[in-house]
Each structure stands twice: as structure tokens, then as C-alpha cells.
Design an enzyme around this catalytic site. Structure first.
Site, mmCIF file in Angstrom:
data_model
loop_
_atom_site.group_PDB
_atom_site.id
_atom_site.type_symbol
_atom_site.label_atom_id
_atom_site.label_comp_id
_atom_site.label_asym_id
_atom_site.label_seq_id
_atom_site.Cartn_x
_atom_site.Cartn_y
_atom_site.Cartn_z
ATOM 1 N N PRO A 87 0.828 -1.204 0.000
ATOM 2 C CA PRO A 87 0.000 0.000 0.000
ATOM 3 C C PRO A 87 0.861 1.253 0.000
ATOM 4 O O PRO A 87 1.931 1.292 0.608
ATOM 5 C CB PRO A 87 -0.799 -0.118 1.307
ATOM 6 C CG PRO A 87 -0.763 -1.566 1.648
ATOM 7 C CD PRO A 87 0.549 -2.072 1.144
ATOM 8 N N CYS A 88 0.400 2.270 -0.715
ATOM 9 C CA CYS A 88 1.102 3.551 -0.775
ATOM 10 C C CYS A 88 0.789 4.320 0.510
ATOM 11 O O CYS A 88 -0.365 4.587 0.812
ATOM 12 C CB CYS A 88 0.634 4.334 -1.998
ATOM 13 S SG CYS A 88 1.539 5.846 -2.326
ATOM 14 N N GLN A 89 1.816 4.690 1.286
ATOM 15 C CA GLN A 89 1.594 5.279 2.603
ATOM 16 C C GLN A 89 1.844 6.781 2.669
ATOM 17 O O GLN A 89 1.677 7.388 3.708
ATOM 18 C CB GLN A 89 2.501 4.588 3.631
ATOM 19 C CG GLN A 89 2.172 3.119 3.831
ATOM 20 C CD GLN A 89 3.094 2.485 4.842
ATOM 21 O OE1 GLN A 89 4.297 2.437 4.663
ATOM 22 N NE2 GLN A 89 2.533 1.993 5.925
ATOM 23 N N PHE A 91 4.780 9.699 1.128
ATOM 24 C CA PHE A 91 6.233 9.657 1.162
ATOM 25 C C PHE A 91 6.790 11.069 1.040
ATOM 26 O O PHE A 91 6.215 11.915 0.386
ATOM 27 C CB PHE A 91 6.758 8.796 0.015
ATOM 28 C CG PHE A 91 5.908 7.571 -0.207
ATOM 29 C CD1 PHE A 91 6.148 6.418 0.489
ATOM 30 C CD2 PHE A 91 4.834 7.611 -1.067
ATOM 31 C CE1 PHE A 91 5.343 5.309 0.318
ATOM 32 C CE2 PHE A 91 4.025 6.514 -1.245
ATOM 33 C CZ PHE A 91 4.284 5.353 -0.546
ATOM 34 N N ASN A 126 -1.047 -0.753 -7.512
ATOM 35 C CA ASN A 126 -1.264 0.303 -6.535
ATOM 36 C C ASN A 126 -2.262 1.316 -7.074
ATOM 37 O O ASN A 126 -2.627 1.280 -8.260
ATOM 38 C CB ASN A 126 0.058 0.997 -6.185
ATOM 39 C CG ASN A 126 0.150 1.341 -4.708
ATOM 40 O OD1 ASN A 126 -0.727 2.008 -4.176
ATOM 41 N ND2 ASN A 126 1.201 0.879 -4.048
#
Length: 413
Positions: A87-89, A91, A126
Site C-alpha cells: 500500500p502507498c503510505q 512519502f 497500486n
């Protein structure tokens, strides 16, 4: 490991969730040897539907991939494909500090898995925000890491409705192989057109029209399927099922019923008279995003309720689908089973946990039909043979197929 598994192409699924991607690969004849997710309800669902696969319920930081290879009796480089994606958190750092940022840890663990397992192929999926996160620095660092491991990679935003999913679902795929194959995405199987690709041969009606009436009784566990399949899509989703679960909706009354009743197909909360608009909608809708206020203080999503259009693909199914997406003609939200069908889960697929767990699993999943298309494309058009000692390279990078580009994509470096 059973003998018939040894005859199939092999896969490992990380961040497996309920198993949407795994199901597509299983339908294409792959054997899913191992899967992992830290969500307990999702793992319960996975184990229920994939009893033949090992599935661990632990944080990926704690997974010993060397031990995984021992358990599935494989050596590095023998696995055919690694599926799933971190999962893209969100950044913030790049360059040498990128991999030390804890927000990038899931990607770091994914790269570790590739380093140890050395699969011949990988598919990382994603949300489209992956392309614009930190002005493209995240996807740049990810691509750089994959290439350094010897993978030939392609990065592309795909539109699920082009591959038979009755839903306007945009996702980013990063696909890589260590075999020297100049991979290209499979050709679209369905013609889509119009604003936001809203015109499609596969629509919400194909997914849900043949279902029996939904019930208001949450205690009704199973409802018989009495009518025959209405078309090939319906027949495929139904399979051998003779009854369905999770086909109920909550009792709706008061102002919420007034809101839903007032919505015409395609309309959202902003189209309602002001007296029917939810206060959280008005709070956020009247405040500019650029003012710096944290999202959690804005009062929720800006659109709230959305009435679907029966002869178009659905809006994207998310974990909020059974609260926000309204049936095209009935004055109620979608049921869990309707959302599952729009995501192309078959009727005999069982979801575990409470209602919130179930819709979250469905919303987070890769549609099985989409996964199957890519599984078959890799198997039939490229295969699993080739020299694994190649230098990595970028095969292609496509931000969007749309006629216009969003400001966020334009700012991607």
C-alpha cells in the site's frame, strides 16, 4: 505440496488481502504457494477460499523469505511470479534517505522479497496516486530498485473496464521480468469511450440485475438464486453457486432516505438542495484544499452519496461503497454482495469478519477478472523461460491514456 501443484505455474502473493489477485491467477491455472497479510479478517477470508495455500497472518517485517522458500520447497529464482503490492503510505524523502524513511518500509520489504525470492516475474499494483506521490519520487525510487535487481519493467496506468470489469477503476501496474522479455500490456478486451471512459460494453447492470431482491434483514444468511443467468458475465460470476450471502442493506429513514430518494442517476451530494446536504459535506465543500487544514478536520468526503447509472460502469468500489454508492434504481446503498460482483468476485466466494471488514476487503482487492487477464497474458504470450542474468532496464512508462492530464501528473518529475 500436492502433485498437481507441481504441474502448475507458481506464485506467491504479498499484501494478499481477501485474495482478488490470487483468485485471478488461480483461475488462470497458477498455484498460489504462499500468501501474507497482516489483516486478520482478510487472512481468515483468504484461508477460507484458498485452503490449499499457505497463508501467514503477520507483519511483513517479520516474514523470513528464506524460510518461505524452504516451506514451499523452492530455490531462489525458481518461483514464476510474485503478485500483489505494498500500500502507498505517503512519502516525503528521496535519494539516499528514501529507504530510511519508515513510511517507505513496505516498499523496502517488497524489494527484500524480490531480492531473496528472485521470482521470474512480478506484478505490483497500486492506486494511481503512486505516480504523483512526492512529485514522482516514490515511483522513481521503486523503479530504480527493481532495475538494479535485474528486472525489465513497465509502468502503466490501466483502466479496469477495458478488461471486463464493470467499474471505472484506474490502477497503476508495475510489471517486471528477469527473463529478457520485452513485455507489453495486454490489448484491451472491451471498447470504452466518452468522458472518463464511461461508455463500456460491461456495466453495473451486467453485474447486479439478475440478483434476487436484497433484504433488510442482516440475519438472512443465504438467499437462493432462482432466476437463470442473464448473460455470459452473469454466468461466469455465478459459476456453480445456487445461493448468495451478504445481500442485505441497512434500514434507511429520516433525512438520509430523503437524500437518497432525491438523487437522480449520476447525481451526488452536491446536486441536492442545500437543506438535504450533510453538514460534513458543506464544511468540506466550502473550504479550499489549498488552505493547509488537515484532511481529518475537513468533515469527510466532499461528495458523500452518489447514485450510480445502470448502463455505465460503476464508480470505483472502495471500503465506503456500501455507505456512499446508491443503487441505480432502488433507494438504498449497494449490498456487500453487489459490491463483490462489481469487483468480479464469484458468488461462491465467502468473506469473513464483520460488515466493515468485508467491504474493506472487497474495496482493497484487485478485481479477479483483471488479474486473470494479466496472468494469462504472461503465461501465453511470454512464458517463464529465458536468461535470468540480464541487466535491468525500463521498458515503458505511461502516465495516462486520457486526453488531458491532471495538474498532479503534470507536476510529476
Amino acid at each position: 505440496m500436492e502433485v498437481d501443484q507441481l504441474m502448475k505455474h507458481t506464485a506467491i502473493s504479498l499484501f494478499c488481502g481477501a485474495g482478488g489477485c490470487s483468485l485471478g491467477f488461480k483461475q488462470a491455472g497458477y498455484s498460489i504457494l504462499y500468501a501474507n497479510d497482516k489483516d486478520a479478517a482478510a487472512v481468515e477470508t483468504y484461508r477460507r477460499n484458498f485452503p490449499e495455500s499457505l497463508c501467514s497472518n503477520e507483519d511483513i517485517d517479520n516474514v523470513d523469505f528464506g524460510q518461505v522458500l524452504s516451506e514451499i520447497v523452492m530455490k531462489p529464482g525458481e518461483l514464476d511470479i510474485l503478485i500483489g503490492g505494498p500500500p502507498c503510505q505517503g512519502f516525503s524523502t528521496a535519494g539516499s534517505r528514501f529507504w530510511d524513511d519508515p513510511r517507505n518500509n513496505l516498499l523496502k520489504q517488497y524489494v527484500k522479497a524480490l531480492t531473496i525470492l528472485k521470482p521470474k516475474w512480478f506484478i505490483m499494483e497500486n492506486v494511481e496516486g503512486l505516480l504523483t506521490s512526492n512529485k514522482g519520487k516514490y515511483v522513481y525510487e521503486a523503479a530504480k530498485a527493481f532495475i538494479e535487481l535485474g528486472y525489465w519493467i513497465i509502468i502503466e496506468k490501466i483502466y479496469s473496464q477495458e478488461y471486463g470489469v464493470p467499474q471505472r477503476r484506474k490502477r497503476v501496474l508495475i510489471i517486471g521480468n528477469r527473463l529478457g522479455h520485452e513485455f507489453r500490456m495486454p490489448a484491451p478486451q472491451f471498447q470504452v469511450s466518452g468522458q472518463l471512459f464511461r461508455n463500456s460494453d460491461i456495466t453495473i447492470s451486467h453485474a447486479i440485475n439478475s440478483l434476487p431482491p436484497a433484504t433488510k434483514d442482516k440475519g438472512t444468511l443465504l438467499i437462493p438464486l432462482t432466476s437463470p443467468p442473464q448473460d455470459d458475465f452473469d454466468s461466469f460470476i455465478r459459476g456453480n453457486a445456487t445461493q448468495i450471502s451478504d445481500h442485505y442493506y441497512p434500514i434507511i429513514n429520516g433525512i438520509q432516505l430523503k437524500r437518497i430518494t432525491a438523487l437522480k442517476p449520476g447525481q451526488t451530494m452536491k446536486d441536492l438542495p442545500e437543506e438535504l446536504q450533510h453538514k460534513s459535506f458543506k464544511k468540506r465543500a466550502n473550504r479550499r484544499v489549498a488552505d493547509g487544514m488537515p484532511t481529518e478536520k475537513r468533515g469527510g468526503a466532499p461528495s458523500g452519496l452518489k447514485r450510480l447509472i445502470g448502463n455505465e460502469p460503476s464508480l470505483t468500489i472502495t471500503g465506503a461503497a456500501t455507505r456512499e454508492l446508491i443503487h441505480p434504481v432502488e433507494n438504498r446503498p449497494l449490498t456487500i454482495r453487489e459490491a463483490a460482483r462489481i469487483q468480479t468476485f464469484p458468488d461462491d466466494f465467502v468473506f469473513c469478519g464483520n460488515a466493515s471488514h468485508k467491504i474493506q476487503q472487497i474495496g482493497n482487492a484487485i478485481p479477479p477478472i483483471l488479474a486473470r487477464v494479466f496472468a494469462e497474458h504472461i503465461r501465453d504470450d511470454y512464458g517463464f523461460e529465458g536468461d535470468q542474468d540480464n541487466e535491468g532496464r525500463m521498458l515503458g512508462f505511461l502516465l495516462t491514456k486520457a486526453g488531458a492530464m491532471s495538474p498532479a501528473l503534470k507536476n510529476t518529475e
